[in-house]
Design an enzyme around this catalytic site. Structure first.
Site, PDB file in Angstrom:
ATOM      1  N   CYS A  29      -2.031   1.709  12.265  1.00 30.49           N
ATOM      2  CA  CYS A  29      -1.784   1.114  11.127  1.00 30.49           C
ATOM      3  C   CYS A  29      -2.522   1.336  10.245  1.00 30.49           C
ATOM      4  O   CYS A  29      -2.749   2.292   9.624  1.00 30.49           O
ATOM      5  CB  CYS A  29      -1.608  -0.264  11.617  1.00 30.49           C
ATOM      6  SG  CYS A  29      -0.406  -1.252  10.372  1.00 30.49           S
ATOM      7  N   HIS A  69       1.402  -1.403  16.843  1.00 32.53           N
ATOM      8  CA  HIS A  69       0.407  -2.223  17.643  1.00 32.53           C
ATOM      9  C   HIS A  69       1.138  -2.613  19.102  1.00 32.53           C
ATOM     10  O   HIS A  69       2.474  -2.089  19.388  1.00 32.53           O
ATOM     11  CB  HIS A  69       0.253  -3.630  16.915  1.00 32.53           C
ATOM     12  CG  HIS A  69      -0.252  -3.484  15.477  1.00 32.53           C
ATOM     13  ND1 HIS A  69      -1.517  -3.114  15.225  1.00 32.53           N
ATOM     14  CD2 HIS A  69       0.445  -3.640  14.105  1.00 32.53           C
ATOM     15  CE1 HIS A  69      -1.660  -2.985  13.934  1.00 32.53           C
ATOM     16  NE2 HIS A  69      -0.494  -3.232  13.235  1.00 32.53           N
TER      17      HIS A  69
HETATM   18  N1  GLN Z   1      -2.691  -3.485   5.403  1.00 28.26           N
HETATM   19  C1  GLN Z   1      -1.767  -2.264   5.941  1.00 28.26           C
HETATM   20  C2  GLN Z   1      -0.378  -2.555   5.417  1.00 28.26           C
HETATM   21  O1  GLN Z   1       0.029  -3.998   5.333  1.00 28.26           O
HETATM   22  C3  GLN Z   1      -1.962  -2.146   7.261  1.00 28.26           C
HETATM   23  C4  GLN Z   1      -1.568  -3.432   8.123  1.00 28.26           C
HETATM   24  C5  GLN Z   1      -1.738  -3.448   9.816  1.00 28.26           C
HETATM   25  O2  GLN Z   1      -2.878  -2.853  10.014  1.00 28.26           O
HETATM   26  N2  GLN Z   1      -1.115  -3.914  10.526  1.00 28.26           N
HETATM   27  O3  GLN Z   1       0.469  -1.656   5.224  1.00 28.26           O
END
Ligand code: GLN
Length: 242
Positions: free
Chosen positions: A94, A192
């Site tokens: 992510c 995740h």
């Molecule tokens: N901040 C990033 C987004 O919202 C990654 C989010 C995350 O790692 N879940 O796209």
């Protein structure tokens, strides 16, 4: 045998939805097979020599955390690029995945990426949230996880995705049906879960790649993954992709 060294980047900052569980899964799956393993937690101000790393892991983070981490990531640009070009194994999830590309653009703020992967990420309207399932060429069964991102990632022409979305999964951008990136020994993904405990074939793929890179056999002794497989199947069924 020299221990497999897992470098966990910025665990204090980039660790969403249990992403640190990926490191635990890698360590345990080595230990259960008698493969010596050590985890090195790398803080933002620590020096780490990637020449001694066998697997590098970077987890996810909210936009706020990414802004805090961006300079520390940028400082390691040439070192990390050299590690990946040398066939180093890297898993990024992510927010960590978004850092691999050229930029992550959040409105007026443009975060410079590592440029290791030809891809761009732009924050869109609304978030892409939900349970996720993808088909990869690594695991026979769907790889399952959970996604929650505002960023939309577009891979450059010819860049290989990690997988293709199944069911209602959004993937990289909710449009092109692709999820993540898989380039040599590098895997980037929005999933995740944590990813590896739920999808042990991916964990073993990374461990085997790390061993082969060191000139050792990538043949791994089988483990009893009945519990993991059952958990995977429940989610695949719930998503209608089993
Ligand atoms: N901040 C990033 C987004 O919202 C990654 C989010 C995350 O790692 N879940 O796209």
């Amino acid at each position: 045998m020299k221990p497999i060294t897992i470098a966990h980047l910025f665990p204090e900052l980039l660790n969403l939805y249990g992403d640190g569980g990926n490191v635990i899964a890698l360590r345990r799956r080595c230990e259960w097979r008698g493969i010596p393993v050590q985890v090195s937690e790398v803080g933002m101000d620590d020096d780490i020599d990637f020449a001694h790393a066998d697997i590098v892991f970077v987890g996810g983070g909210a936009d706020r955390e990414q802004l805090i981490a961006k300079d520390a990531i940028a400082r390691r640009k040439s070192e990390l690029s050299a590690y990946v070009s040398d066939g180093g194994v890297l898993l990024a999830v992510c927010g960590g995945y978004q850092f691999l590309g050229h930029h992550y653009t959040m409105g007026d703020t443009v975060v410079e990426g590592l440029g290791i992967v030809d891809m761009e990420t732009v924050r869109g309207q609304g978030r892409l949230i939900g349970n996720a399932a993808i088909q990869t060429d690594i695991a026979e069964t769907p790889v399952i996880g959970f996604e929650n991102h505002g960023g939309r990632t577009t891979l450059g022409a010819g860049v290989k995705p990690f997988g293709r979305v199944l069911g209602a999964t959004h993937g990289n951008n909710g449009e092109d049906g692709l999820e993540g990136v898989h380039q040599g020994n590098l895997i980037g993904t929005y999933l995740h879960g944590p990813l590896l405990p739920k999808n042990p074939a991916i964990a073993d793929h990374l461990i085997a790649a790390a061993l082969v890179r060191r000139g050792e056999s990538g043949e791994l002794a089988p483990l009893d993954d009945a519990v993991e497989a059952a958990a995977n199947r429940v989610m695949a069924k719930r998503m209608g992709v089993a």
